[in-house]
Design a protein around this motif. Structure first.
Motif, PDB file in Angstrom:
ATOM      1  N   LEU A  18       6.584  -3.884   4.596  1.00 51.35           N
ATOM      2  CA  LEU A  18       5.528  -3.185   3.856  1.00 51.35           C
ATOM      3  C   LEU A  18       5.082  -1.932   4.596  1.00 51.35           C
ATOM      4  O   LEU A  18       4.925  -0.872   4.010  1.00 51.35           O
ATOM      5  CB  LEU A  18       4.327  -4.102   3.654  1.00 51.35           C
ATOM      6  N   ALA A  19       4.894  -2.070   5.914  1.00 51.78           N
ATOM      7  CA  ALA A  19       4.386  -0.951   6.708  1.00 51.78           C
ATOM      8  C   ALA A  19       5.347   0.227   6.672  1.00 51.78           C
ATOM      9  O   ALA A  19       4.928   1.380   6.747  1.00 51.78           O
ATOM     10  CB  ALA A  19       4.141  -1.392   8.145  1.00 51.78           C
ATOM     11  N   LEU A  20       6.653  -0.072   6.545  1.00 50.23           N
ATOM     12  CA  LEU A  20       7.641   1.005   6.506  1.00 50.23           C
ATOM     13  C   LEU A  20       7.722   1.654   5.124  1.00 50.23           C
ATOM     14  O   LEU A  20       8.561   2.511   4.892  1.00 50.23           O
ATOM     15  CB  LEU A  20       9.015   0.475   6.910  1.00 50.23           C
ATOM     16  N   GLY A  21       6.856   1.214   4.225  1.00 50.10           N
ATOM     17  CA  GLY A  21       6.839   1.824   2.904  1.00 50.10           C
ATOM     18  C   GLY A  21       7.930   1.318   1.974  1.00 50.10           C
ATOM     19  O   GLY A  21       8.228   1.944   0.962  1.00 50.10           O
ATOM     20  N   PHE A  22       8.507   0.171   2.318  1.00 46.92           N
ATOM     21  CA  PHE A  22       9.520  -0.439   1.453  1.00 46.92           C
ATOM     22  C   PHE A  22       8.800  -1.001   0.227  1.00 46.92           C
ATOM     23  O   PHE A  22       7.736  -1.606   0.370  1.00 46.92           O
ATOM     24  CB  PHE A  22      10.224  -1.555   2.238  1.00 46.92           C
ATOM     25  N   PRO A  23       9.350  -0.813  -0.993  1.00 50.93           N
ATOM     26  CA  PRO A  23       8.646  -1.303  -2.187  1.00 50.93           C
ATOM     27  C   PRO A  23       8.252  -2.785  -2.042  1.00 50.93           C
ATOM     28  O   PRO A  23       9.024  -3.595  -1.529  1.00 50.93           O
ATOM     29  CB  PRO A  23       9.677  -1.112  -3.293  1.00 50.93           C
ATOM     30  N   ILE A  24       7.026  -3.104  -2.524  1.00 50.47           N
ATOM     31  CA  ILE A  24       6.483  -4.450  -2.340  1.00 50.47           C
ATOM     32  C   ILE A  24       7.399  -5.517  -2.944  1.00 50.47           C
ATOM     33  O   ILE A  24       7.688  -6.529  -2.308  1.00 50.47           O
ATOM     34  CB  ILE A  24       5.078  -4.542  -2.968  1.00 50.47           C
ATOM     35  N   ALA A  25       7.870  -5.257  -4.176  1.00 50.30           N
ATOM     36  CA  ALA A  25       8.692  -6.266  -4.857  1.00 50.30           C
ATOM     37  C   ALA A  25       9.947  -6.575  -4.042  1.00 50.30           C
ATOM     38  O   ALA A  25      10.318  -7.745  -3.868  1.00 50.30           O
ATOM     39  CB  ALA A  25       9.071  -5.762  -6.245  1.00 50.30           C
ATOM     40  N   PHE A  26      10.600  -5.527  -3.508  1.00 50.85           N
ATOM     41  CA  PHE A  26      11.841  -5.754  -2.765  1.00 50.85           C
ATOM     42  C   PHE A  26      11.554  -6.326  -1.379  1.00 50.85           C
ATOM     43  O   PHE A  26      12.413  -7.004  -0.802  1.00 50.85           O
ATOM     44  CB  PHE A  26      12.659  -4.464  -2.668  1.00 50.85           C
ATOM     45  N   SER A  27      10.351  -6.050  -0.844  1.00 49.33           N
ATOM     46  CA  SER A  27       9.986  -6.685   0.424  1.00 49.33           C
ATOM     47  C   SER A  27       9.879  -8.192   0.237  1.00 49.33           C
ATOM     48  O   SER A  27      10.383  -8.970   1.052  1.00 49.33           O
ATOM     49  CB  SER A  27       8.651  -6.163   0.933  1.00 49.33           C
ATOM     50  N   LEU A  28       9.198  -8.602  -0.860  1.00 48.98           N
ATOM     51  CA  LEU A  28       9.051 -10.031  -1.141  1.00 48.98           C
ATOM     52  C   LEU A  28      10.424 -10.688  -1.291  1.00 48.98           C
ATOM     53  O   LEU A  28      10.716 -11.714  -0.673  1.00 48.98           O
ATOM     54  CB  LEU A  28       8.249 -10.241  -2.428  1.00 48.98           C
TER      55      LEU A  28
END
Lengths: 436, 172
Positions: A18-28
């Motif tokens: 998340l901190a790296l700005g990766f989209p939330i949906a794909f982080s999950l």
């Protein structure tokens, strides 16, 4: 590796993504997949897909697209400007009247839509320039719009309540009814705050000059314009209350009703509709991909035993149960500064609700408090959805700093209501419990 | 270089078009649910098909536009930290994290393909009163995941181009 270490690593990598700005949906999805691969083996990946698929096709989530379509139709329907004209005539003669009126309209709009952004976008365009033109100070004019908008998810109908119900296994109808008391209380306190502040310092929000005030005749005639919005509220809430429609189906009733209003106000053009649908597609896609990712993450957390580990850790903390409850609410509040409401619920609710039950508290009460909690997240810096919406609409000379300053007292009022709700469960629960 | 441009334009075109088409599914979705409420409440004749059909429409409006959302930058992220970095650093971070993206979407394409194939072989149906076939919907999944993958590749190529552009600007 112990479950505890694995759980820690899980949330650490999720936070990093998340901190790296990766989209939330794909982080999950991504973190869940990596951990599934390592701790459950490659065969579990099929299960990852099927739980995501199940997430996208779950019954309760049907409400989300319907509510979003409803909101995006209301945005262009002309209901907002009709309400604003009435409010202008009735409240204009009071100090701070336009700001109080904006809160009242936001409350009404909250009773026909289920999202936080609808009222902000609608009222921001209509009410904000008017207040600034009438010499309202920046923080009086700017605060009431995102603050009023945050009532949207609290006062039924509410899309976030549906998410909460889905992930916490609670009754949608009871959560809806439970949001009424805190919602109306917050709305009342907002108005009271504006009234007192502007009474003490008339410079902040002068009353309209005498010659531009409406006559009684004009005021009474203007009430005609309230009929359609009230009818829409009655149709949406009434259909749920009488059981004609389920809370999910009420979204379609609202969308249909809003389209009808737009037709009456002559705003239902092909262009408006096409733009509203594309807007709905983007918002819905964003929320639903997060939901799908959330369902997937829940499945992995429970299959690896991580949810049980956190749950028993929280239950066995050497603290008074109420302190644990407060800690969980605080977690929601802090996450609310950085994440959107849907993501917070998806991550925390499946873990928190069993803990609440194990500690002997009413999960419905916790859920309602959590709803109040997440709407504070909508308006707290640095990441408050409604603040960004307001910035997007306001003129160039208004900075994010102006909006932050303006919103703080309102966030404070919501925090007080949250404390009251936690301290007096009876106040929150009497209305939903009356349903039997 | 020319091929990359054609590829980028083609991917944007397809995803844009898919997104616009999917947004129209909301109209029948709302109408069907509304019709079901009216039929059930006013005429006491609930349908057996409304729920199944609207569920499928909902799934289509979410899954298929995955690539469109990426094209429009509508998959939200947390930018509290990264927005403090320079555009170049942000692009580099995006390039690095795209490893996770390709991992996620690669697995989605692969596993959804497997699920679709199984579903097709057994001609899977929904376990409802109407019991419509569900395998066509499951076969949409790998297509949707593939569209998302293509859009991800397009973003990757664009990000690489930005870095190269930056290096050229600094070199002069």
């Amino acid at each position: 590796m112990t479950t505890g270490l694995m759980t820690g690593l899980f949330f650490l990598s999720f936070g990093l993504a998340l901190a790296l700005g990766f989209p939330i949906a794909f982080s999950l999805l991504g973190v869940s997949m990596v951990f599934a691969l390592i701790f459950l083996g490659p065969t579990s990946l099929y299960f990852v897909f099927s739980s995501t698929f199940a997430g996208f096709t779950r019954d309760v989530f049907m409400a989300i697209p319907l509510y979003i379509v409803m909101s995006s139709i209301i945005q262009f329907s002309g209901l907002g400007s009709a309400l604003y004209d009435v409010m202008y005539k009735w409240f204009g003669s009071l100090r701070g009247g336009l700001a109080m009126g904006t809160v009242v309209i936001c409350t009404l709009m909250a009773a026909m839509t289920g999202l936080g952004g609808t009222a902000v976008v609608t009222m921001g365009v209509i009410a904000l320039p008017e207040m600034l033109k009438r010499n309202y100070s920046k923080d009086t004019a700017l605060g009431c719009i995102p603050a009023g908008g945050s009532l949207g998810p609290l006062i039924p109908p509410s899309a976030p309540a549906i998410t909460l119900a889905a992930f916490g296994d609670l009754s949608v109808a009871r959560l809806f009814i439970g949001g009424i008391v805190p919602g109306v209380l917050i709305s009342f306190l907002f108005c009271a705050y504006i009234a007192i502040r502007c009474f003490l310092n008339p410079e902040l929000a002068p009353a309209l000059p005498r010659e531009t005030r409406a006559t009684w005749h004009e005021k009474l005639v203007s009430l005609r314009d309230v009929i359609l919005p009230i009818l829409l509220v009655v149709a949406v809430l009434g259909s749920i209350y009488t059981g004609a429609a389920t809370p999910t189906e009420a979204g379609a009733v609202g969308a249909g009703g809003a389209a009808l209003c737009a037709l009456i106000y002559r705003r239902l053009t092909w262009r408006n509709l096409r733009e509203a649908l594309l807007f709905a597609l983007r918002v819905n896609g964003m929320v639903m991909w997060i939901m799908g990712g959330g369902v997937c993450m829940c499945a992995i957390l429970s299959a690896t035993g991580a949810s049980r580990w956190i749950g028993s850790l929280l239950v066995e903390l050497p603290l008074a149960p109420i302190i644990v409850i407060i800690l969980m609410q605080l977690t929601g509040l802090i996450l609310g500064m950085f994440l959107d409401g849907a993501t917070i619920k998806v991550i925390t609710i499946p873990i928190f609700i069993p803990v609440v039950v194990a500690l002997g508290f009413d999960p419905l009460w916790f859920g309602i408090c959590f709803m109040v909690n997440t709407i504070i997240g909508y308006i707290t810096p640095p990441f408050g959805m409604n603040l960004f919406y307001t910035k997007g609409i306001a003129s160039e000379d208004i900075t994010m700093g102006d909006i932050y300053r303006a919103i703080l007292p309102f966030a404070g009022i919501e925090a007080i209501v949250l404390i009251v709700c936690i301290a007096f469960p009876g106040m929150v629960l009497w209305l939903p419990n009356m349903m039997g | 270089m020319l091929n990359a441009k054609v590829f980028l334009r083609a991917v944007s075109f397809v995803n844009e078009w898919v997104g616009k088409a999917c947004s129209l599914f909301f109209v029948p979705l709302v109408c069907i649910v509304l019709l079901e409420v009216i039929l059930r409440y006013a005429f006491n004749r609930p349908t057996i098909w409304a729920w199944d059909i609207s569920m499928m429409l909902m799934a289509l409006t979410v899954v298929l536009p995955g690539g469109y959302l990426l094209l429009k930058d509508a998959h939200t992220n947390v930018d509290v930290i990264v927005r403090r970095f320079s555009p170049r650093t942000r692009t580099i971070i995006d390039l690095v994290t795209s490893v996770l993206f390709f991992f996620v979407i690669g697995i989605l394409v692969w596993k959804s393909g497997e699920a679709a194939w199984d579903s097709f072989l057994s001609r899977e149906h929904l376990a409802t009163v109407l019991g419509p076939p569900i395998y066509p919907l499951k076969m949409v999944w790998p297509i949707a995941a593939f569209l998302l993958l293509l859009q991800g590749v397009a973003k990757f190529i664009r990000d690489l181009g930005k870095i190269r552009q930056h290096r050229r600007d600094n070199g002069q």
